[in-house]
Design an enzyme around this catalytic site. Structure first.
Site, PDB file in Angstrom:
ATOM      1  N   PRO A   1     -17.000 -23.176  -1.365  1.00 21.02           N
ATOM      2  CG  PRO A   1     -17.228 -23.520   0.915  1.00 21.02           C
ATOM      3  CD  PRO A   1     -18.016 -23.540  -0.369  1.00 21.02           C
ATOM      4  CD  GLU A   2     -11.806 -23.117  -5.508  1.00 16.08           C
ATOM      5  OE1 GLU A   2     -10.673 -23.572  -5.781  1.00 16.08           O
ATOM      6  OE2 GLU A   2     -12.250 -22.055  -6.010  1.00 16.08           O
TER       7      GLU A   2
ATOM      8  CG  HIS B   1     -29.870 -18.496   4.510  1.00 13.72           C
ATOM      9  ND1 HIS B   1     -31.008 -18.295   3.747  1.00 13.72           N
ATOM     10  CD2 HIS B   1     -29.311 -17.259   4.678  1.00 13.72           C
ATOM     11  CE1 HIS B   1     -31.133 -17.015   3.465  1.00 13.72           C
ATOM     12  NE2 HIS B   1     -30.128 -16.360   4.012  1.00 13.72           N
TER      13      HIS B   1
ATOM     14  NE  ARG C   1     -24.757 -17.648  -3.949  1.00 15.35           N
ATOM     15  CZ  ARG C   1     -23.646 -17.247  -4.569  1.00 15.35           C
ATOM     16  NH1 ARG C   1     -22.958 -18.094  -5.326  1.00 15.35           N
ATOM     17  NH2 ARG C   1     -23.219 -16.010  -4.434  1.00 15.35           N
TER      18      ARG C   1
END
Length: 290
Positions: A2-3, A104, A123
């Site tokens: 995300p930005e 996760h 990730r």
């Protein structure tokens, strides 16, 4: 990803309630569970678990792409990196049975009133810090693009100090904080500037147009709760309004020329060859376009 807009959307939900959850502010951290210790950047796990215990959440804020959760005696800083997300959710279902962690979930913060805050990161690139002074982590970040103290004149001065291609420079968090691949491509397209244009060749008018474009796409992204383009980030709709990003081969919304894609600085970059001409310096030293 995300930005800035996606991070800001998460922060506002934690501040005010949203995404199906109540506000985080006012709740007390009863403890934490480190399900993958490398998600914790600092301090050491024992010190981290001891220090957050029984700390109330005083405020939630954003700096660049960092989420800041201000506690009574320290600050939690969370960087989502490529695939991170935060969920404020009930710890038990309607029958009172504990809800198992999601796949996760790397760090789980146990809160009062039967809630928990889960840091999910498929990730494993995201990181969590607990710091007495947030600046120890945030030191080196550039100015906030939406901060009114960043004037067009100052932005032009900053651009002029470098002889760097625009796309990599705008992605450099020490130059300006919060931009990533999506919103950089969108801003450059809106400003009509080629991603390979050397920054020092921009005129004051170019710089003002670029700063305005950056703010426009970020504000629109925030208004639409960010962009949801894969499984990483939930709930945004800005992806339905992209001008350039991810639209390789599709017509430019301004002129109809097919959007081009190339790798710049190891990042996939999308632009219109017609609307975003490359500005180069001729032999005489004055800028031109080609």
């Amino acid at each position: 990803m995300p930005e800035l807009p996606e991070v800001e959307t998460i922060v506002r939900a934690l501040q005010n309630g949203g995404r199906g959850s109540p506000p985080l502010i006012g709740r007390v951290l009863q403890g934490a569970e480190l399900r993958w210790q490398r998600s914790l950047a600092a301090p050491q796990p024992d010190a981290f678990l001891e220090k957050i215990r029984l700390q109330p959440v005083k405020a939630v804020a954003r700096r660049g792409k960092f989420i800041l959760i201000h506690l009574n005696q320290a600050t939690l800083l969370i960087h989502l990196r490529m695939s991170g997300d935060l969920r404020l959710e009930p710890a038990a279902d309607e029958t009172g049975s504990p809800v198992p962690p999601a796949a996760h979930d790397r760090v789980i913060f146990h809160l009062t009133d039967g809630w928990r805050l889960a840091f999910n990161d498929p990730r494993k690139f995201g990181r969590v810090w607990l710091a007495d002074d947030p600046q120890a982590v945030l030191n080196g970040l550039g100015p906030e693009p939406l901060d009114e103290s960043l004037t067009a004149e100052e932005f032009h001065r900053r651009l002029s100090r470098f002889q760097r291609q625009l796309k990599p420079l705008l992605l450099d968090q020490s130059f300006i904080a919060g931009l990533g691949n999506i919103y950089t491509d969108e801003a450059l397209h809106l400003a009509g500037l080629h991603p390979l244009t050397p920054s020092h060749l921009l005129s004051s008018e170019d710089a003002a147009r670029l700063l305005n474009a950056i703010r426009t796409v970020l504000q629109e992204g925030i208004r639409r709760n960010g962009a949801s383009i894969d499984w990483v980030y939930r709930g945004g709709s800005f992806q339905n309004h992209f001008r350039a990003y991810g639209r390789s081969g599709q017509p430019c919304p301004e002129c109809g020329t097919p959007i081009a894609r190339r790798i710049i600085g190891q990042r996939s970059t999308h632009f219109c060859p017609a609307c975003q001409p490359l500005k180069v310096a001729p032999a005489g030293g004055n800028s031109s376009t080609s």
